[in-house]
Enzyme design. Structure first.
Site, mmCIF file in Angstrom:
data_model
loop_
_atom_site.group_PDB
_atom_site.id
_atom_site.type_symbol
_atom_site.label_atom_id
_atom_site.label_comp_id
_atom_site.label_asym_id
_atom_site.label_seq_id
_atom_site.Cartn_x
_atom_site.Cartn_y
_atom_site.Cartn_z
ATOM 1 C CG ASP A 1 82.058 12.286 -104.235
ATOM 2 O OD1 ASP A 1 82.842 13.288 -104.329
ATOM 3 O OD2 ASP A 1 82.295 11.217 -103.671
ATOM 4 C CG ASP B 1 87.179 14.413 -105.071
ATOM 5 O OD1 ASP B 1 87.171 13.537 -104.398
ATOM 6 O OD2 ASP B 1 87.870 14.646 -105.898
ATOM 7 C CD GLU C 1 88.960 13.828 -100.290
ATOM 8 O OE1 GLU C 1 89.594 12.691 -100.132
ATOM 9 O OE2 GLU C 1 88.998 14.462 -101.617
ATOM 10 C CG HIS D 1 86.191 6.257 -102.407
ATOM 11 N ND1 HIS D 1 85.858 7.304 -101.285
ATOM 12 C CD2 HIS D 1 86.829 6.838 -103.153
ATOM 13 C CE1 HIS D 1 86.167 8.431 -101.878
ATOM 14 N NE2 HIS D 1 86.759 8.120 -103.136
ATOM 15 C CG ASP D 2 90.255 7.718 -101.626
ATOM 16 O OD1 ASP D 2 89.771 7.063 -102.782
ATOM 17 O OD2 ASP D 2 89.848 8.881 -101.365
HETATM 18 O O1 TEU Z 1 90.833 12.013 -102.975
HETATM 19 C C1 TEU Z 1 91.923 12.966 -102.745
HETATM 20 C C2 TEU Z 1 92.915 12.396 -101.996
HETATM 21 O O2 TEU Z 1 93.427 13.224 -101.047
HETATM 22 C C3 TEU Z 1 93.268 11.021 -102.418
HETATM 23 O O3 TEU Z 1 94.289 11.206 -103.137
HETATM 24 C C4 TEU Z 1 94.060 10.362 -101.152
HETATM 25 O O4 TEU Z 1 95.157 11.008 -100.854
HETATM 26 C C5 TEU Z 1 94.247 9.028 -101.662
HETATM 27 O O5 TEU Z 1 93.063 8.313 -102.329
HETATM 28 C C6 TEU Z 1 94.719 7.993 -100.584
HETATM 29 O O6 TEU Z 1 95.487 6.953 -101.442
HETATM 30 C C7 TEU Z 1 89.801 12.280 -103.720
HETATM 31 C C8 TEU Z 1 88.903 11.051 -103.929
HETATM 32 O O7 TEU Z 1 88.171 10.522 -102.863
HETATM 33 C C9 TEU Z 1 89.686 9.996 -104.747
HETATM 34 O O8 TEU Z 1 88.975 8.682 -104.801
HETATM 35 C C10 TEU Z 1 90.052 10.737 -106.058
HETATM 36 O O9 TEU Z 1 90.865 9.669 -106.704
HETATM 37 C C11 TEU Z 1 90.756 11.845 -105.966
HETATM 38 O O10 TEU Z 1 90.199 12.739 -105.044
HETATM 39 C C12 TEU Z 1 90.780 12.572 -107.303
HETATM 40 O O11 TEU Z 1 89.400 13.013 -107.685
#
Ligand code: TEU
Ligand code: CA
Length: 559
Positions: free
Chosen positions: A98, A199, A256, A329-330
């Site tokens: 990542d 990211d 992403e 993971h989100d």
């Molecule tokens: O996520 C970016 C992102 O767009 C997220 O904010 C998403 O919209 C949100 O998690 C939905 O609830 C990335 C990573 O995947 C995330 O884990 C990080 O917190 C974020 O960037 C900041 O680095």
């Protein structure tokens, strides 16, 4: 057909904190991953994407990096990393890291310097602005609530942070920042890693002018993600990255890209744009959102999901490459979200969802535990949660304003919160699911006694065995990787039906998203009745006229 290994790969995402704990401190670690590599090899995946493993104060579980050249203490040492990388390579598994470079941690050396004074050599590594009328420079709001600006006493200025204040945004317009990032990337490539998941890479190039954005009804802040996505220089910076680093190695690169449109994706992931291999788009993750965003119990709108997925399938074809995912993971667990996690239908609906995704064109991503049909847990109290986004939400809606009841907000967090995906991997039915011998940092889902890797490996009819088969089929049949896609019966409320075609071969993929038997539309039944065999399915004896509850079947129409 332009072959590439990253088009033919299946990627497995590991969230290291929750994957495998080797030393009993309750936190997953690198040695734990090494111990479980044979499990991944058996599953048949070819690439592992590791969520961040770098040194971090963990305000956002590693997405706030304080040292890009060091390993997070809880996860182990650089020797553990080298050992893991070597062990993975020995098994023919690639490792993708990542790359979190839209922002650093506020404890990164660059930021500690930057905040000291206006003439510090690192000042320009971040984005500093004067107050306007004694307030924040603009009305931009951060991803996880509140303003996107934070004031610091040292110099009387604000810095920009699109995520939490402990995640200051880097200033990509500064060539020194780009060089520092590129040389760090090169350092990891020299070590032998096989790619990067980048990211929020769509947010790195900020607007030329910093000004207030229009506010919606009753809004205090304008969401910064809408303002910064696909900024003026993002493609220029990625091309520079490609030229200076990526093109020197044989990597898998996936950006992403929240807020990405099809037109933008053709640039990020175009076959001839020299940027990235593919992007994660998030349009399909919003089909169960409403005007207030993701925090709602709204159910799936299947025709809308089909429309969005199909648009990405057809419009990128021949021009750019798709990534395919339901989970990460989100995001909540897909079987709980758009399948049915009751005892009766969990396994069958998890297989249906897997088929729907894995039979599409693009590179599929499997998030740890998805291959077991792991489900969302139920959180009863915010003290059971860890995620900063959930904690901020709870504080805003319950503790500070009383706008919503505790029960309401906990129900929404249990349905949509990011911790739903982060409960520890369920390895077996021993204490704590075999994840740790200590106390896990986030509680294990109590259903681990039923749902776990050990029992699914033994059961020929498990979700795990089904994923294994899907992954193997992709290696066997080019049509799954390279075939062109066509949606059938777009309006059907319950069935997701599409074909794939490669030269003389043709597949028909049928998925019932409902818990009721569904008669196939006439034209489709006619096609199905002339099938030349079943490629894969989740019922023993499929019928060419209808689909049972959550049934899926993929027919050869021509082979
Ligand atoms: O996520 C970016 C992102 O767009 C997220 O904010 C998403 O919209 C949100 O998690 C939905 O609830 C990335 C990573 O995947 C995330 O884990 C990080 O917190 C974020 O960037 C900041 O680095
Ligand atoms: Ca540990």
């Amino acid at each position: 057909m332009d072959r590439a290994w990253w088009k033919e790969a299946v990627v497995y995402q590991i969230y290291p904190r929750s994957f495998m704990d080797s030393n009993g401190d309750g936190i997953g670690d690198l040695k734990g991953i090494t111990q479980r590599l044979d499990y991944l090899k058996d599953l048949g995946i070819s690439v592992i994407w590791l969520s961040p493993i770098y040194r971090s104060p963990n305000k956002d579980n590693g997405y706030d990096i304080s040292d890009y050249h060091a390993i997070m203490e809880e996860f182990g040492t650089m020797d553990d990393f080298d050992e893991m990388l070597q062990a993975a390579h020995e098994r023919g598994l690639k490792i993708v890291l990542d790359l979190v470079v839209n922002h650093t941690s506020s404890e990164h050396r660059w930021f500690l310097e930057s905040r000291k004074s206006k003439d510090n050599p690192y000042r320009n590594y971040y984005i500093w602005k004067d107050p306007v009328d004694g307030h924040e420079p603009t009305n931009w709001g951060a991803f996880f609530g509140g303003s996107a600006w934070e004031y610091t006493e040292e110099t009387g200025q604000y810095y920009l942070h699109q995520f939490v204040p402990e995640q200051p945004d880097l200033n990509w317009d500064n060539p020194a920042v780009r060089d520092a990032v590129f040389s760090m990337m090169d350092w990891w490539c020299q070590k032998g890693i096989d790619g990067f998941r980048m990211d929020v890479i769509s947010l790195i190039s900020k607007p030329e002018v910093y000004e207030d954005a229009p506010l919606g009804e009753g809004e205090r802040y304008a969401f910064c993600g809408d303002i910064t996505a696909n900024g003026p220089h993002v493609h220029e910076y990625l091309q520079e990255m490609n030229q200076k680093v990526l093109s020197h190695y044989d990597l898998l690169t996936v950006g992403e890209a929240s807020g990405v449109t099809i037109e933008e994706a053709k640039k990020y992931a175009g076959f001839d744009t020299q940027e990235l291999n593919m992007v994660f788009q998030f349009e399909h993750m919003d089909v169960d959102s409403d005007e207030n965003g993701k925090w709602t119990l709204k159910s799936l709108d299947l025709p809308l999901l089909k429309k969005i997925m199909s648009k990405w399938q057809t419009e990128l074809e021949g021009k750019a490459w798709n990534s395919l995912f339901w989970d990460n993971h989100d995001q909540p667990r897909i079987v709980s979200r758009w399948g049915n996690d009751s005892e009766e239908y969990r396994s069958i609906s998890a297989k249906m969802l897997a088929t729907c995704l894995h039979m599409m064109e693009g590179t599929p991503y499997v998030y740890q535990g998805e291959e077991l049909g792991m489900t969302n847990p139920v959180f009863h109290d915010i003290s059971e949660c860890d995620d900063i986004e959930e904690i901020n939400l709870y504080r805003n809606l319950v503790t500070e304003t009383g706008a919503r009841t505790k029960e309401d907000v906990m129900a929404i967090i249990s349905r949509k919160g990011r911790d739903t995906a982060r409960t520890p991997m369920q390895w077996d039915d021993s204490a704590n699911a075999g994840f740790t011998s200590g106390k896990p940092w986030l509680a294990v889902n109590p259903n681990y006694t039923q749902i776990n890797a050990a029992s699914e490996i033994r059961d020929p009819d498990s979700v795990y065995q089904y994923y294994k088969k899907l992954i193997a089929l992709r290696k066997e049949h080019d049509i799954i990787v390279y075939g062109s896609y066509e949606l059938l019966a777009p309006e059907d409320e319950n069935l997701f039906i599409y074909t794939r075609t490669l030269e003389k071969q043709k597949l028909l993929s049928l998925c019932n998203f409902s818990g009721e038997k569904q008669i196939l539309p006439e034209g489709v039944a006619a096609l199905a009745s002339e099938n030349q065999g079943v490629l894969i399915g989740n019922y023993d004896t499929p019928d060419a006229e209808y689909l049972g509850p959550y049934e899926t079947v993929v027919y050869w129409l021509q082979r």
